[in-house]
Design an enzyme around this catalytic site. Structure first.
Site, mmCIF file in Angstrom:
data_model
loop_
_atom_site.group_PDB
_atom_site.id
_atom_site.type_symbol
_atom_site.label_atom_id
_atom_site.label_comp_id
_atom_site.label_asym_id
_atom_site.label_seq_id
_atom_site.Cartn_x
_atom_site.Cartn_y
_atom_site.Cartn_z
ATOM 1 N N LYS A 11 -39.555 21.050 -23.550
ATOM 2 C CA LYS A 11 -39.225 21.535 -22.201
ATOM 3 C C LYS A 11 -38.533 20.436 -21.373
ATOM 4 O O LYS A 11 -38.550 19.262 -21.750
ATOM 5 C CB LYS A 11 -40.508 22.027 -21.530
ATOM 6 N N TYR A 51 -39.141 34.389 -21.083
ATOM 7 C CA TYR A 51 -40.525 34.499 -20.613
ATOM 8 C C TYR A 51 -40.807 35.857 -19.957
ATOM 9 O O TYR A 51 -41.719 35.964 -19.137
ATOM 10 C CB TYR A 51 -40.837 33.360 -19.638
ATOM 11 N N PHE A 59 -47.189 32.748 -11.628
ATOM 12 C CA PHE A 59 -46.439 31.509 -11.873
ATOM 13 C C PHE A 59 -45.046 31.755 -12.433
ATOM 14 O O PHE A 59 -44.336 30.808 -12.758
ATOM 15 C CB PHE A 59 -47.244 30.578 -12.787
ATOM 16 N N THR A 93 -52.669 24.793 -23.172
ATOM 17 C CA THR A 93 -51.699 24.883 -22.074
ATOM 18 C C THR A 93 -51.871 23.790 -21.017
ATOM 19 O O THR A 93 -50.886 23.171 -20.593
ATOM 20 C CB THR A 93 -51.821 26.268 -21.386
ATOM 21 N N ARG A 104 -49.314 17.698 -25.766
ATOM 22 C CA ARG A 104 -49.536 17.909 -24.330
ATOM 23 C C ARG A 104 -50.448 16.830 -23.743
ATOM 24 O O ARG A 104 -50.235 16.393 -22.609
ATOM 25 C CB ARG A 104 -50.062 19.320 -24.083
ATOM 26 N N ASN A 114 -45.554 21.192 -19.028
ATOM 27 C CA ASN A 114 -46.446 20.824 -20.129
ATOM 28 C C ASN A 114 -45.719 20.550 -21.452
ATOM 29 O O ASN A 114 -46.262 20.780 -22.520
ATOM 30 C CB ASN A 114 -47.552 21.866 -20.283
ATOM 31 N N HIS A 117 -43.135 24.294 -25.689
ATOM 32 C CA HIS A 117 -43.482 25.701 -25.910
ATOM 33 C C HIS A 117 -43.627 25.917 -27.402
ATOM 34 O O HIS A 117 -42.900 25.318 -28.191
ATOM 35 C CB HIS A 117 -42.373 26.635 -25.391
ATOM 36 N N GLU A 128 -38.539 35.370 -30.885
ATOM 37 C CA GLU A 128 -38.006 34.179 -30.206
ATOM 38 C C GLU A 128 -36.918 33.498 -31.048
ATOM 39 O O GLU A 128 -35.942 32.976 -30.496
ATOM 40 C CB GLU A 128 -39.160 33.222 -29.884
HETATM 41 P P1 RTP Z 1 -45.944 28.362 -23.885
HETATM 42 O O1 RTP Z 1 -45.791 29.858 -23.906
HETATM 43 O O2 RTP Z 1 -44.947 27.671 -22.995
HETATM 44 O O3 RTP Z 1 -45.951 27.792 -25.274
HETATM 45 O O4 RTP Z 1 -47.375 27.981 -23.285
HETATM 46 P P2 RTP Z 1 -48.772 28.642 -23.563
HETATM 47 O O5 RTP Z 1 -48.650 29.740 -24.573
HETATM 48 O O6 RTP Z 1 -49.728 27.542 -23.843
HETATM 49 O O7 RTP Z 1 -49.120 29.248 -22.153
HETATM 50 P P3 RTP Z 1 -48.736 30.675 -21.513
HETATM 51 O O8 RTP Z 1 -49.978 31.290 -21.008
HETATM 52 O O9 RTP Z 1 -47.900 31.461 -22.470
HETATM 53 O O10 RTP Z 1 -47.869 30.251 -20.266
HETATM 54 C C1 RTP Z 1 -46.492 29.963 -20.399
HETATM 55 C C2 RTP Z 1 -46.143 28.751 -19.577
HETATM 56 O O11 RTP Z 1 -46.225 29.050 -18.190
HETATM 57 C C3 RTP Z 1 -46.622 27.895 -17.474
HETATM 58 N N1 RTP Z 1 -47.874 28.173 -16.772
HETATM 59 N N2 RTP Z 1 -48.096 27.768 -15.563
HETATM 60 N N3 RTP Z 1 -49.265 27.202 -13.075
HETATM 61 C C4 RTP Z 1 -49.919 27.958 -13.947
HETATM 62 O O12 RTP Z 1 -51.018 28.433 -13.709
HETATM 63 C C5 RTP Z 1 -49.306 28.209 -15.231
HETATM 64 N N4 RTP Z 1 -49.832 28.879 -16.231
HETATM 65 C C6 RTP Z 1 -48.918 28.861 -17.214
HETATM 66 C C7 RTP Z 1 -46.800 26.780 -18.478
HETATM 67 O O13 RTP Z 1 -45.567 26.066 -18.575
HETATM 68 C C8 RTP Z 1 -47.077 27.551 -19.755
HETATM 69 O O14 RTP Z 1 -46.782 26.767 -20.880
HETATM 70 MG MG MG Z 2 -47.215 31.278 -24.441
#
Ligand code: RTP
Ligand code: MG
Length: 144
Positions: A11, A51, A59, A93, A104, A114, A117, A128
């Site tokens: 990222k 996304y 968010f 995350t 991370r 973070n 992805h 994807e």
């Molecule tokens: P990713 O999709 O980026 O691999 O991350 P992930 O599965 O661990 O987390 P996900 O729930 O899919 O969330 C996607 C991305 O959104 C941002 N996020 N911000 N501020 C917040 O509460 C929040 N929650 C999620 C993060 O960049 C997360 O990786």
């Molecule tokens: Mg995710």
């Protein structure tokens, strides 16, 4: 275990910290092969489309702005159990809760910014991969 392919994105925060190579090392050290890669500065449409699954989340706006804030490195990783293995290498995350030695934990500053992805299922990995790569941009590793 099956050989799988998954999408990884370094990222904008991690690209900005100049740690692309250190992150690639984590993949290679854990037996994942890079079979496609490109640097891209995502447009709003590309970030929102990627996304889209999160578009109702509070968010979403912040996430899209972050993903457009600088170039990203997008790669297809291949290997045994690649989807789960990549998620394991990434850590959870929120970097505060991520295990020691994960990407991370070592390179991310916050839940929003973070570092990486990774696709969260084999089905989403295929979606994807198709989102960012043409079939001819993904390579067979003829020498291992
Ligand atoms: P990713 O999709 O980026 O691999 O991350 P992930 O599965 O661990 O987390 P996900 O729930 O899919 O969330 C996607 C991305 O959104 C941002 N996020 N911000 N501020 C917040 O509460 C929040 N929650 C999620 C993060 O960049 C997360 O990786
Ligand atoms: Mg995710």
């Amino acid at each position: 275990m099956a050989i799988e392919r998954t999408i990884s994105i370094v990222k904008p925060d991690a690209v900005g910290k100049n740690v692309i190579g250190k992150i690639y090392d984590r993949f290679e050290s854990n037996g994942l092969k890079i079979v496609a890669a490109k640097m891209k500065h995502l447009t709003r449409d590309e970030a929102e489309g990627f996304y889209a699954i999160h578009k109702e989340r509070p968010f979403f706006g912040e996430l899209v702005e972050f993903m457009m804030s600088g170039p990203v490195m997008i790669q297809v990783l291949e290997g045994e159990n690649a989807v789960a293995k990549n998620r394991e290498i990434m850590g959870v995350t929120n970097p505060i809760n991520a295990d020691v030695g994960t990407i991370r934990k070592d390179f991310a500053d916050s839940m929003s910014e973070n570092a990486v992805h990774g696709s969260d299922s084999l089905e989403n990995a295929q979606i994807e991969i198709n989102y960012f790569f043409q079939p001819e941009e993904i390579f067979v590793r003829t020498r291992g």
